[in-house]
Design an enzyme around this catalytic site. Structure first.
Site, PDB file in Angstrom:
ATOM      1  N   ASP A   3       3.778  30.419  13.239  1.00  0.00           N
ATOM      2  CA  ASP A   3       4.506  29.821  12.131  1.00  0.00           C
ATOM      3  C   ASP A   3       5.111  30.967  11.351  1.00  0.00           C
ATOM      4  O   ASP A   3       4.792  32.141  11.584  1.00  0.00           O
ATOM      5  CB  ASP A   3       3.549  28.998  11.253  1.00  0.00           C
ATOM      6  CG  ASP A   3       4.244  28.318  10.076  1.00  0.00           C
ATOM      7  OD1 ASP A   3       5.437  27.988  10.193  1.00  0.00           O
ATOM      8  OD2 ASP A   3       3.600  28.127   9.033  1.00  0.00           O
ATOM      9  N   SER A   4       5.958  30.642  10.390  1.00  0.00           N
ATOM     10  CA  SER A   4       6.501  31.695   9.537  1.00  0.00           C
ATOM     11  C   SER A   4       5.424  32.298   8.641  1.00  0.00           C
ATOM     12  O   SER A   4       5.617  33.387   8.106  1.00  0.00           O
ATOM     13  CB  SER A   4       7.641  31.142   8.685  1.00  0.00           C
ATOM     14  OG  SER A   4       7.166  30.144   7.805  1.00  0.00           O
ATOM     15  N   TYR A  35      10.524  30.360   6.826  1.00  0.00           N
ATOM     16  CA  TYR A  35      11.696  30.152   7.661  1.00  0.00           C
ATOM     17  C   TYR A  35      12.643  29.113   7.059  1.00  0.00           C
ATOM     18  O   TYR A  35      13.856  29.182   7.251  1.00  0.00           O
ATOM     19  CB  TYR A  35      11.283  29.652   9.053  1.00  0.00           C
ATOM     20  CG  TYR A  35      10.775  30.696  10.016  1.00  0.00           C
ATOM     21  CD1 TYR A  35      10.682  32.047   9.685  1.00  0.00           C
ATOM     22  CD2 TYR A  35      10.373  30.318  11.293  1.00  0.00           C
ATOM     23  CE1 TYR A  35      10.212  32.980  10.589  1.00  0.00           C
ATOM     24  CE2 TYR A  35       9.903  31.238  12.215  1.00  0.00           C
ATOM     25  CZ  TYR A  35       9.819  32.571  11.861  1.00  0.00           C
ATOM     26  OH  TYR A  35       9.358  33.480  12.769  1.00  0.00           O
ATOM     27  N   GLY A  36      12.076  28.120   6.394  1.00  0.00           N
ATOM     28  CA  GLY A  36      12.871  26.984   5.917  1.00  0.00           C
ATOM     29  C   GLY A  36      13.946  27.338   4.921  1.00  0.00           C
ATOM     30  O   GLY A  36      14.838  26.525   4.653  1.00  0.00           O
ATOM     31  N   CYS A  67       5.784  25.174  13.354  1.00  0.00           N
ATOM     32  CA  CYS A  67       6.747  25.289  12.255  1.00  0.00           C
ATOM     33  C   CYS A  67       7.856  24.278  12.497  1.00  0.00           C
ATOM     34  O   CYS A  67       8.511  24.307  13.540  1.00  0.00           O
ATOM     35  CB  CYS A  67       7.318  26.707  12.202  1.00  0.00           C
ATOM     36  SG  CYS A  67       8.643  26.935  10.996  1.00  0.00           S
ATOM     37  N   ASN A  68       8.056  23.384  11.530  1.00  0.00           N
ATOM     38  CA  ASN A  68       9.098  22.370  11.676  1.00  0.00           C
ATOM     39  C   ASN A  68      10.486  22.993  11.768  1.00  0.00           C
ATOM     40  O   ASN A  68      11.324  22.555  12.548  1.00  0.00           O
ATOM     41  CB  ASN A  68       9.042  21.399  10.492  1.00  0.00           C
ATOM     42  CG  ASN A  68       7.868  20.452  10.562  1.00  0.00           C
ATOM     43  OD1 ASN A  68       7.951  19.374  11.124  1.00  0.00           O
ATOM     44  ND2 ASN A  68       6.757  20.866   9.982  1.00  0.00           N
ATOM     45  N   THR A  69      10.739  24.015  10.971  1.00  0.00           N
ATOM     46  CA  THR A  69      12.067  24.622  10.961  1.00  0.00           C
ATOM     47  C   THR A  69      12.365  25.318  12.283  1.00  0.00           C
ATOM     48  O   THR A  69      13.452  25.169  12.857  1.00  0.00           O
ATOM     49  CB  THR A  69      12.198  25.616   9.797  1.00  0.00           C
ATOM     50  OG1 THR A  69      11.922  24.937   8.565  1.00  0.00           O
ATOM     51  CG2 THR A  69      13.590  26.207   9.736  1.00  0.00           C
ATOM     52  N   CYS A 183       6.627  19.758   6.739  1.00  0.00           N
ATOM     53  CA  CYS A 183       6.411  21.206   6.865  1.00  0.00           C
ATOM     54  C   CYS A 183       4.920  21.414   7.049  1.00  0.00           C
ATOM     55  O   CYS A 183       4.104  20.773   6.354  1.00  0.00           O
ATOM     56  CB  CYS A 183       6.914  21.935   5.614  1.00  0.00           C
ATOM     57  SG  CYS A 183       6.497  23.694   5.537  1.00  0.00           S
ATOM     58  N   THR A 184       4.538  22.279   7.959  1.00  0.00           N
ATOM     59  CA  THR A 184       3.114  22.455   8.243  1.00  0.00           C
ATOM     60  C   THR A 184       2.364  23.099   7.084  1.00  0.00           C
ATOM     61  O   THR A 184       1.134  23.053   7.048  1.00  0.00           O
ATOM     62  CB  THR A 184       2.901  23.279   9.527  1.00  0.00           C
ATOM     63  OG1 THR A 184       3.612  24.523   9.437  1.00  0.00           O
ATOM     64  CG2 THR A 184       3.383  22.503  10.749  1.00  0.00           C
ATOM     65  N   HIS A 185       3.075  23.690   6.132  1.00  0.00           N
ATOM     66  CA  HIS A 185       2.412  24.199   4.932  1.00  0.00           C
ATOM     67  C   HIS A 185       1.897  23.070   4.032  1.00  0.00           C
ATOM     68  O   HIS A 185       0.885  23.221   3.345  1.00  0.00           O
ATOM     69  CB  HIS A 185       3.376  25.052   4.096  1.00  0.00           C
ATOM     70  CG  HIS A 185       3.614  26.431   4.622  1.00  0.00           C
ATOM     71  ND1 HIS A 185       4.413  26.677   5.722  1.00  0.00           N
ATOM     72  CD2 HIS A 185       3.200  27.645   4.185  1.00  0.00           C
ATOM     73  CE1 HIS A 185       4.459  27.971   5.949  1.00  0.00           C
ATOM     74  NE2 HIS A 185       3.739  28.591   5.033  1.00  0.00           N
TER      75      HIS A 185
END
Length: 262
Positions: A3-4, A35-36, A67-69, A183-185
């Site tokens: 992920d970012s 990243y988003g 990471c969705n982005t 978003c995974t966050h």
């Protein structure tokens, strides 16, 4: 998997439960987080670079884009460049939310990069065309929220969650009954979001479906209870101590993280 930053730990948590006994390598590209809020070309470049590093340095059998982005922007080109590597991405759980919603009024909290991606647009339009009843997706970009979660800044997390949930409420009115965490966050802000949205709103994320899909792709059966779990390898492109602390706080992992420069 990568992920970012630390957000993908929400997916790692589900993977550890779904695939005990599997060796995981988790890379937080924290030097470029989040990243988003970066442009698509840079996200694509970083995604390809990190994927190539994980293949060469760790001989991975599969890759999870946690990471969705990164998924929205780069998964198609990544699969083209690595046709022999099983790749699982994450994307906002719109379809599960449709199944859970009674009103058809669904909020989507996500990064600007995800919401502006062609892949997200295609996903939303496809579902809109498949559903016969009333359906609205109210999309809210959450600038700064992933970064606040990276910093573990409780005050900023609370303030930003208040801002974005209020915007959703204002747009939706009383009908809002499901909110997608795109978003995974964001699952790490679950307690704040639950307090602000109330028990009548279901929060939907993708971690468990992604973990199940990963097991299916690898053709693995669930391990027997009591199977020993090798500790994940934790890597970060900046501040590995922050990744260690997040893994300890959210997953109970006491594992040393290492600095890398892919």
């Amino acid at each position: 998997m990568f992920d970012s930053g630390v957000g993908g730990l929400s997916v790692l948590r589900a993977l550890l439960a779904e695939l005990p006994g599997t060796r995981f390598v988790y890379l937080a590209d924290s030097a470029f987080a989040p990243y988003g809020e970066r442009d698509a070309a840079e996200v694509s470049q970083r995604t390809h670079r990190v994927a190539s590093y994980l293949r060469k340095a760790h001989a991975i059998d599969a890759l999870v884009l946690a990471c969705n982005t990164a998924t929205a922007i780069a998964i198609d080109s990544l699969r083209k460049d690595h046709p022999d590597l099983p790749i699982v991405g994450v994307e906002p759980a719109l379809k599960p939310a449709v199944g859970l919603s009674q009103s058809g009024c669904i909020g989507v909290l996500a990064t600007r990069g995800t919401l502006e991606s062609p892949r997200f647009s295609v996903l939303r339009k496809r579902l809109m065309s498949q559903v016969t009843g009333p359906l609205r997706f109210l999309c809210q970009s959450c600038d700064g929220l992933a970064a606040a979660i990276e910093r573990n800044d409780d005050s900023a997390i609370q303030t930003l969650c208040e801002r974005y949930t209020l915007a959703l409420r204002d747009a939706a009115g009383p009908d809002l009954d499901a909110v997608v965490l795109g978003c995974t966050h964001y699952p790490f802000a679950m307690s704040a979001l639950t307090r602000l949205l109330g028990s009548s709103v279901t929060l939907v994320d993708t971690a468990v479906p992604v973990a199940r899909r990963t097991r299916e792709v690898l053709g693995l059966m669930p391990a027997a209870p009591g199977t020993s779990v090798p500790p994940p390898v934790l890597l970060a492109t900046r501040d590995p101590q922050a990744l260690e602390q997040a893994a300890s706080r959210w997953l109970g992992l006491l594992t040393t993280a290492r600095l890398v420069h892919p």
